[in-house]
Design an enzyme around this catalytic site. Structure first.
Site, PDB file in Angstrom:
ATOM      1  N   ARG A  78      38.721  52.863  44.264  1.00 14.23           N
ATOM      2  CA  ARG A  78      37.716  51.799  44.395  1.00 14.23           C
ATOM      3  C   ARG A  78      37.801  50.857  43.203  1.00 14.23           C
ATOM      4  NH1 ARG A  78      33.713  49.954  41.004  1.00 14.23           N
ATOM      5  NH2 ARG A  78      31.957  49.119  42.106  1.00 14.23           N
TER       6      ARG A  78
ATOM      7  N   HIS B 180      39.131  45.795  40.565  1.00 14.86           N
ATOM      8  CA  HIS B 180      39.590  45.197  39.315  1.00 14.86           C
ATOM      9  C   HIS B 180      41.065  44.823  39.318  1.00 14.86           C
ATOM     10  CE1 HIS B 180      35.680  46.022  37.634  1.00 14.86           C
ATOM     11  NE2 HIS B 180      35.791  47.287  38.003  1.00 14.86           N
TER      12      HIS B 180
END
Length: 112
Positions: A76, A81
């Site tokens: 995730r 990111h």
């Protein structure tokens, strides 16, 4: 079972079920996935939800016995990111190789 853990497990199950629904009218083939930006983004979003829900579960009970729980959270984080380096192969591998086991384990917890 803690209500927050139960809610997060239900969120994971809902996200997996939604991913499975995406493939009801579209063949579950890599080329179809690769060439459908909308489908890839929808799968990506649901994997983010799965990772966030797993993060909440681990905060409540770090010893929960779900295979690769920490890696789910890490995935995730990578999607969010590292969006600019994310390749579709990673998402596809998760859909094909990892979600079936996760679904099974989540169902086992919810049916206890």
């Amino acid at each position: 079972m803690d209500d927050n853990i139960k809610k997060s497990l239900e969120d994971i199950l809902y996200a997996i079920d939604e991913i499975e629904l995406f493939f009801v009218s579209i063949p579950k083939q890599y080329d179809e996935f690769l060439n459908n930006t909308l489908l890839r983004r929808a799968v990506e979003r649901n994997i983010e939800v799965i990772g966030e829900a797993m993060n909440r579960i681990l905060k409540a009970d770090s010893n929960i016995s779900i295979t690769n729980a920490r890696q789910i959270v890490d995935t995730r984080n990578y999607i969010i990111h590292g969006y600019d380096t994310l390749v579709p192969d990673i998402l596809w591998s998760i859909v094909i190789n990892h979600l079936p086991l996760l679904k099974q384990e989540v169902n086992e917890f919810l049916n206890k």
